[in-house]
Design an enzyme around this catalytic site. Sequence first.
Site, PDB file in Angstrom:
ATOM      1  N   ARG A 118       0.812  -1.236   0.000  1.00 47.77           N
ATOM      2  CA  ARG A 118       0.000   0.000   0.000  1.00 47.77           C
ATOM      3  C   ARG A 118       0.840   1.278   0.000  1.00 47.77           C
ATOM      4  NH1 ARG A 118      -3.187  -2.939   3.954  1.00 47.77           N
ATOM      5  NH2 ARG A 118      -4.782  -4.073   2.821  1.00 47.77           N
ATOM      6  N   LYS A 140       3.136  11.536 -10.706  1.00 44.15           N
ATOM      7  CA  LYS A 140       2.219  10.745 -11.529  1.00 44.15           C
ATOM      8  C   LYS A 140       2.923   9.449 -11.900  1.00 44.15           C
ATOM      9  CE  LYS A 140      -0.816  13.978 -13.884  1.00 44.15           C
ATOM     10  NZ  LYS A 140      -1.184  14.548 -15.188  1.00 44.15           N
ATOM     11  N   GLU A 182       9.097  18.732 -24.145  1.00 45.17           N
ATOM     12  CA  GLU A 182       8.436  19.026 -22.859  1.00 45.17           C
ATOM     13  C   GLU A 182       8.960  20.343 -22.265  1.00 45.17           C
ATOM     14  OE1 GLU A 182       5.853  17.313 -21.870  1.00 45.17           O
ATOM     15  OE2 GLU A 182       6.104  15.156 -22.215  1.00 45.17           O
ATOM     16  N   LYS A 224       7.364  23.122 -13.150  1.00 45.81           N
ATOM     17  CA  LYS A 224       6.582  21.943 -12.787  1.00 45.81           C
ATOM     18  C   LYS A 224       6.315  21.927 -11.282  1.00 45.81           C
ATOM     19  CE  LYS A 224       5.223  17.409 -13.583  1.00 45.81           C
ATOM     20  NZ  LYS A 224       5.264  16.222 -14.411  1.00 45.81           N
ATOM     21  N   GLU A 234      -4.462  17.371  -9.970  1.00 44.38           N
ATOM     22  CA  GLU A 234      -5.011  17.808 -11.262  1.00 44.38           C
ATOM     23  C   GLU A 234      -6.509  18.086 -11.228  1.00 44.38           C
ATOM     24  OE1 GLU A 234      -3.110  16.013 -14.734  1.00 44.38           O
ATOM     25  OE2 GLU A 234      -4.996  16.189 -15.808  1.00 44.38           O
ATOM     26  N   ARG A 238      -3.040  21.887 -13.179  1.00 42.03           N
ATOM     27  CA  ARG A 238      -2.108  20.829 -13.614  1.00 42.03           C
ATOM     28  C   ARG A 238      -2.482  20.264 -14.985  1.00 42.03           C
ATOM     29  NH1 ARG A 238       0.961  16.101 -10.118  1.00 42.03           N
ATOM     30  NH2 ARG A 238       2.143  15.335 -11.911  1.00 42.03           N
ATOM     31  N   ASN A 242      -0.718  19.072 -19.796  1.00 39.37           N
ATOM     32  CA  ASN A 242      -1.056  18.107 -20.846  1.00 39.37           C
ATOM     33  C   ASN A 242      -1.175  18.749 -22.222  1.00 39.37           C
ATOM     34  OD1 ASN A 242      -1.280  15.619 -19.399  1.00 39.37           O
ATOM     35  ND2 ASN A 242      -3.026  16.528 -18.361  1.00 39.37           N
ATOM     36  N   HIS A 245      -0.816  16.641 -25.278  1.00 39.74           N
ATOM     37  CA  HIS A 245      -0.776  15.235 -24.874  1.00 39.74           C
ATOM     38  C   HIS A 245      -1.996  14.445 -25.343  1.00 39.74           C
ATOM     39  CE1 HIS A 245       2.620  16.578 -22.580  1.00 39.74           C
ATOM     40  NE2 HIS A 245       2.812  15.402 -22.019  1.00 39.74           N
ATOM     41  N   HIS A 249      -0.919  11.351 -27.150  1.00 38.70           N
ATOM     42  CA  HIS A 249      -1.241   9.991 -26.702  1.00 38.70           C
ATOM     43  C   HIS A 249      -1.984   9.236 -27.810  1.00 38.70           C
ATOM     44  CE1 HIS A 249      -0.955  11.010 -22.118  1.00 38.70           C
ATOM     45  NE2 HIS A 249       0.212  10.967 -22.712  1.00 38.70           N
ATOM     46  N   HIS A 262       7.573   9.447 -26.983  1.00 37.42           N
ATOM     47  CA  HIS A 262       6.536  10.249 -26.334  1.00 37.42           C
ATOM     48  C   HIS A 262       6.725  11.738 -26.643  1.00 37.42           C
ATOM     49  CE1 HIS A 262       3.714  11.532 -23.259  1.00 37.42           C
ATOM     50  NE2 HIS A 262       4.652  12.322 -22.751  1.00 37.42           N
TER      51      HIS A 262
HETATM   52  P1  NAD Z   1      12.107   6.218 -22.051  1.00 41.29           P
HETATM   53  O1  NAD Z   1      12.030   6.000 -20.613  1.00 41.29           O
HETATM   54  O2  NAD Z   1      11.614   5.150 -22.962  1.00 41.29           O
HETATM   55  O3  NAD Z   1      13.622   6.565 -22.438  1.00 41.29           O
HETATM   56  C1  NAD Z   1      13.966   6.788 -23.775  1.00 41.29           C
HETATM   57  C2  NAD Z   1      15.100   5.838 -24.195  1.00 41.29           C
HETATM   58  O4  NAD Z   1      16.330   6.285 -23.618  1.00 41.29           O
HETATM   59  C3  NAD Z   1      14.918   4.413 -23.706  1.00 41.29           C
HETATM   60  O5  NAD Z   1      15.411   3.534 -24.693  1.00 41.29           O
HETATM   61  C4  NAD Z   1      15.810   4.369 -22.480  1.00 41.29           C
HETATM   62  O6  NAD Z   1      16.237   3.083 -22.119  1.00 41.29           O
HETATM   63  C5  NAD Z   1      16.962   5.209 -22.917  1.00 41.29           C
HETATM   64  N1  NAD Z   1      17.774   5.832 -21.898  1.00 41.29           N
HETATM   65  C6  NAD Z   1      17.381   6.294 -20.699  1.00 41.29           C
HETATM   66  N2  NAD Z   1      18.386   6.960 -20.117  1.00 41.29           N
HETATM   67  C7  NAD Z   1      19.442   6.876 -20.946  1.00 41.29           C
HETATM   68  C8  NAD Z   1      20.763   7.377 -20.903  1.00 41.29           C
HETATM   69  N3  NAD Z   1      21.182   8.155 -19.919  1.00 41.29           N
HETATM   70  N4  NAD Z   1      21.600   7.098 -21.926  1.00 41.29           N
HETATM   71  C9  NAD Z   1      21.153   6.345 -22.984  1.00 41.29           C
HETATM   72  N5  NAD Z   1      19.904   5.885 -23.094  1.00 41.29           N
HETATM   73  C10 NAD Z   1      19.064   6.156 -22.087  1.00 41.29           C
HETATM   74  O7  NAD Z   1      11.337   7.544 -22.489  1.00 41.29           O
HETATM   75  P2  NAD Z   1      11.266   8.995 -21.851  1.00 41.29           P
HETATM   76  O8  NAD Z   1      11.177   9.906 -23.001  1.00 41.29           O
HETATM   77  O9  NAD Z   1      12.301   9.231 -20.825  1.00 41.29           O
HETATM   78  O10 NAD Z   1       9.870   8.981 -21.080  1.00 41.29           O
HETATM   79  C11 NAD Z   1       8.656   8.783 -21.765  1.00 41.29           C
HETATM   80  C12 NAD Z   1       7.664   8.168 -20.798  1.00 41.29           C
HETATM   81  O11 NAD Z   1       7.432   9.072 -19.727  1.00 41.29           O
HETATM   82  C13 NAD Z   1       6.311   7.892 -21.405  1.00 41.29           C
HETATM   83  O12 NAD Z   1       5.853   6.635 -21.001  1.00 41.29           O
HETATM   84  C14 NAD Z   1       5.422   8.977 -20.838  1.00 41.29           C
HETATM   85  O13 NAD Z   1       4.081   8.589 -20.750  1.00 41.29           O
HETATM   86  C15 NAD Z   1       6.042   9.200 -19.501  1.00 41.29           C
HETATM   87  N6  NAD Z   1       5.800  10.532 -18.937  1.00 41.29           N
HETATM   88  C16 NAD Z   1       5.353  10.595 -17.660  1.00 41.29           C
HETATM   89  C17 NAD Z   1       5.151  11.824 -17.063  1.00 41.29           C
HETATM   90  C18 NAD Z   1       4.734  11.889 -15.646  1.00 41.29           C
HETATM   91  O14 NAD Z   1       4.410  12.986 -15.168  1.00 41.29           O
HETATM   92  N7  NAD Z   1       4.737  10.808 -14.904  1.00 41.29           N
HETATM   93  C19 NAD Z   1       5.416  13.000 -17.778  1.00 41.29           C
HETATM   94  C20 NAD Z   1       5.892  12.903 -19.083  1.00 41.29           C
HETATM   95  C21 NAD Z   1       6.087  11.646 -19.651  1.00 41.29           C
HETATM   96  N1  GLY Z   2       3.140  15.405 -17.286  1.00 39.37           N
HETATM   97  C1  GLY Z   2       1.884  15.850 -16.807  1.00 39.37           C
HETATM   98  C2  GLY Z   2       1.805  16.012 -15.340  1.00 39.37           C
HETATM   99  O1  GLY Z   2       2.731  15.703 -14.632  1.00 39.37           O
HETATM  100  O2  GLY Z   2       0.819  16.445 -14.836  1.00 39.37           O
END
Ligand code: NAD
Ligand code: GLY
Length: 363
Positions: A118, A140, A182, A224, A234, A238, A242, A245, A249, A262
Amino acid sequence: MIRVDVELAERSYPIFIGTGLLRDATLLGRAIKTRQVMVVTNDRVAPLYLDSVLTGLGDRQIASVVLPDGEEYKTLESFSTIMTALLEHRFERGCTVVALGGGVVGDLAGFAAACYQRGVRFVQVPTTLLAQVDSAVGGKTAVNHALGKNMIGAFHQPAAVLADLDTLATLDVREFRAGVAEIIKYGLIRDREFFEWLEANLDALLAREASAVTHAIKRSCENKAEVVAADEHESGERALLNLGHTFGHAIEHALGYGSWLHGEAVAAGMCMAASMSARTGMIAPTTRDRILALIARAGLPVTPPAGPTVDELLAAMRIDKKNQGGRIRLVLLDAIGHASVRDDYDAQALLDVLASGAVPPAA
Ligand code: NAD
Ligand code: GLY
């Protein structure tokens, strides 16, 4: 080292931004206080950085889970793999889950930390630009479902975020640019000065000049942190984070996860939002062109991909957490630096924008 704080009363936490953080045993010890530590990473990041983190953690009960790399693995199955590892190692409620990787690892590990017994302590060690400026901050967490992206998840704030700028050196150019999408978003939704700074300094940022990268990450995290502090769950502001997005998405979903990054999908989505805003008279066409010009200069897509039909994109947009009463709600721009959530847009404008790259429905 720079510190930005996310102010959430007793759940406030620091974001540390700097170089050499993964080798800084004192900092790791300060951020990760517990005896049991589960490091979650993937098979691309592990060979690069896992040893540094394990060494820095010193003498504790440490285990790691190395997941396959890719958005297509942001699933309940990977979530279950993390749960199994936590249980097999007899991890207790007083453990910490550490996310070492990009947004995919961060969202997955965070969701596991939110659910295990939990809720256990969680620390983000983001290694992509996108994760350092966005996904590691704000709590998130989620996994994807075949029917919709990020539709299963929880709000679970980290106890600390350690953004080591050295890790960006191994990021390939496409992933670095995805992070820039972003960064541009913050300028568009609430920080006109930052947008103008990006127009003037984009080349330095893309060349990964240390001062430009540091400023871009710091200013993004400050933006942020302010939004999250004001509206953690949100219910209002917040949602502006998006921007692009809902379109993005839908693009990711329609193309299949992992096809476009992404950040690339969000970039095209922000251009579609800017085009919608211009079509509905909220911004001037010249403002739209200025936005598209910056996104294009960053090497990011400015139109949706050819391939998915308008109907496919629309169907994917209908599965979005912002939707209310079946109506698709969009973040649109009133100006550079000002956005609002709208559902009173012209439906034809939406169809036209979706058709700007997509294959239109058969006549
Ligand atoms: P990702 O995590 O897939 O990373 C991109 C690529 O880079 C992957 O192949 C990864 O293994 C590689 N990588 C990571 N660090 C590295 C490094 N230092 N050197 C070499 N390669 C490296 O993608 P991302 O763009 O980091 O994140 C996208 C994800 O984040 C999506 O799933 C999206 O929905 C999510 N997201 C979440 C939030 C949130 O608020 N929680 C906000 C924006 C995006
Ligand atoms: N990336 C959108 C949020 O964190 O709210």
